[in-house]
Motif scaffolding. Structure first.
Motif, PDB file in Angstrom:
ATOM      1  N   ILE A 174       0.823  -1.202   0.000  1.00 23.19           N
ATOM      2  CA  ILE A 174       0.000   0.000   0.000  1.00 23.19           C
ATOM      3  C   ILE A 174       0.866   1.265   0.000  1.00 23.19           C
ATOM      4  N   ASP A 227       2.193   1.771  -3.452  1.00 23.55           N
ATOM      5  CA  ASP A 227       1.111   2.277  -4.303  1.00 23.55           C
ATOM      6  C   ASP A 227       0.916   3.774  -4.074  1.00 23.55           C
ATOM      7  N   ALA A 228       0.939   4.169  -2.806  1.00 23.50           N
ATOM      8  CA  ALA A 228       0.705   5.576  -2.462  1.00 23.50           C
ATOM      9  C   ALA A 228       1.807   6.459  -3.050  1.00 23.50           C
ATOM     10  N   LEU A 257       3.573   5.919  -5.727  1.00 23.55           N
ATOM     11  CA  LEU A 257       3.386   6.043  -7.180  1.00 23.55           C
ATOM     12  C   LEU A 257       2.293   7.063  -7.490  1.00 23.55           C
TER      13      LEU A 257
END
Lengths: 365, 365
Positions: free
Chosen positions: B148, B151-152, B154
């Motif tokens: 997570i 992902d954040a 990116l």
């Protein structure tokens, strides 16, 4: 990790089997599958297939499998997985602003890709080994390939919005990134709440707003953004999507405790087993009294199984949490519909938005 | 999964301990740490800290830990991890086009965030539990929170490029997404090659171009893109970054087999142990003869350990792969420098680009 996936259930909606699709262009009969779903699938699937074709072979096979374009050994499969609820919202949001569905295409593709990015990663995080009656990507190809395939879908999503130099697409890309960050925040909260007993109803609603509301709000407004619609239309549609997300999640949370019991005959209560602080649990934990204390004690001991699980489910039920959740869903659905109740939304699109909203919040119990 | 991380070594460069930073504004003495690194860190770190502050608490603590802003229990730590080679390239690429470093800021921040997104995910995929002498994020917080957080980062990276409505930023965002997809393709190839024995030298160079070259090419040109520089300057700088990436990776691959032996005294040969098809291995496997056949046999049996590992390293060495890799590195460095050898690149920036290129390809053996 063996947490029960919120993501699986976030894959709204479970269409009733055997309901024929409505003829093109006509909304389905009440209770049937909304026609806009087939229309959205026909629009986005060829473009998503084309985009995925452009990935490198190692990443492509995993992404294509996850998306239902190929089977486990790479043989093409007709159609594609998912009901395309989010692309349908995007299409309707462009039409709500008086534009053609074609204007919505890059947004519809991007939102669906972001959704699938999150499913790929959620399955890894939650340790879920089945989705749509097939092994999940990580279960079949390994954790690394599944993470990479998710990353690729997120990047593809953004790229599609940025490959033409016009202002609305940049705004759409920016909105979608905001929604993605919201979704990521929600997943982070969901993971963290499993370790806590002091999750309030407000915490839980905030988490749902992030985890489910943010992407639906974006899906419901990004078409209007791409159509260059005025701010109040975009706002109204975004508000519709957010409330719809909260309504959907409240029902989903009820299913997470009581739904499968009715369908499968066994006391699944998977959210309780995995210490998920879903809305019913937050309601029950925030209702003072001895029942609350017994529940808190049951839920502070490792995995909840067997008799303890059945007791926990009963304690949550007796707190009135189920009815309060259904009331939240009803209220949020009403707020969603009120958001688009104005002359600035095209009437035909409003009717289809309403049909879709009722469809995704009408779940079997 | 217990694959040795390519990512760890991709974290270029390992600065010699005890080398004082050069005074601001002046290039370091030959062999020292280039001054542009401190300049780039001073520019990007406050902005990256500010952006990370905006993440939700659960995601923030993992991202902030990974970035070296806080320790394992969340206490602030001065500075931040990483040498900022990529932000330095971005700053120089704006200056190469005659613009101020400030123009490069959103690009420098975005490239550094994308780099850290890939490190977070690579550590999970490769099962690496240590980075920069600290536990990796997944080892400390779990796989889910690390995915997570990646992902954040990116999403944050792209958002920063899109929060202002000007054309160059959209182009920069688009370029960065292309580089991200390249990097993802490379990681996919790297994972897949571990299962294969027929990886050619060309396959391997393509993988390096994806895995390492794509982001360095973007870093070296995105500043010029943000400065609105003409296409030929952007192209020249991108070519510089790509060749630099290939030079770096060739040296990194040599270190992956022989480097640690010299430093630690043990025959690490970690790439061989984990069946990585790095450049020396691809060279050795593509040199016909009995040595090649023995190597292929050794590398087709599960994990390569002990005597088999030592034999495999000797077979690779005897094939002349080490010298061929160093020759590749030398040739690619020369091509990188030739790419920016023109009057259209600002002379001061060219000198700093050259210094930086020599710094990141001068590794201890």
């Amino acid at each position: 990790m063996s947490r029960t996936s919120r993501a699986v259930r976030r894959e709204l909606p479970a269409a009733p089997d055997g309901v024929p699709a409505a003829p093109d262009g006509a909304p389905a009969a009440p209770g049937g599958v909304p026609a806009v779903l087939a229309r959205a699938r026909a629009l986005v699937l060829p473009e998503i297939r084309r985009r995925v074709e452009g990935l490198s072979p190692e990443v492509r096979r995993v992404a294509a499998y996850h998306l239902g374009f190929v089977d486990a050994v790479g043989r093409p499969v007709p159609g594609g997985s998912g009901k395309a609820v989010r692309p349908a919202l995007v299409v309707l949001s462009a039409e709500a602003a008086g534009a053609d569905a074609g204007v919505a295409l890059p947004g519809a593709v991007a939102v669906e890709l972001v959704h699938n990015f999150s499913l790929l990663h959620d399955d890894v995080m939650d340790g879920d080994d089945e989705r749509r009656h097939r092994p999940t990507a990580w279960a079949l190809f390994g954790v690394g390939p599944a993470i990479i395939a998710g990353d690729a879908l997120l990047a593809l999503a953004m790229q599609g919005l940025l490959d033409a130099p016009d202002g609305p697409r940049r705004r759409a890309a920016s909105d979608l990134l905001g929604a993605t960050l919201g979704m990521i925040a929600g997943q982070g909260e969901d993971l963290a709440f499993a370790e806590r007993l002091d999750v309030s109803v407000e915490d839980c609603v905030t988490m749902s707003a992030h985890k489910t509301g943010a992407l639906l709000a974006c899906a419901a407004s990004i078409g209007a953004v791409l159509a260059g619609a005025p701010g109040e239309i975009v706002e109204a549609l975004s508000s519709f999507g957010m409330h719809l997300g909260l309504a959907f999640q409240a029902i989903d949370d009820v299913l997470g405790i009581w739904g499968r019991a009715a369908v499968t005959g066994k006391p699944a209560a998977s959210d309780l087993r995995e210490h998920k602080k879903s809305l019913p649990v937050a309601f029950a934990l925030s209702t003072p009294g001895p029942a609350r204390d017994r529940l808190a004690k049951l839920m502070s001991n490792g995995h909840v199984e067997g008799d303890a699980l059945a007791s926990a489910a009963r304690l949550v039920e007796r707190s009135g949490a189920r009815e309060r959740c259904l009331a939240v869903a009803e209220r949020e659905l009403a707020l969603a519909l009120r958001s688009i109740d104005g002359p600035w939304i095209e009437a035909a699109a409003r009717a289809e938005l309403e049909e879709l909203a009722r469809f995704v919040t009408a779940r079997e119990f």
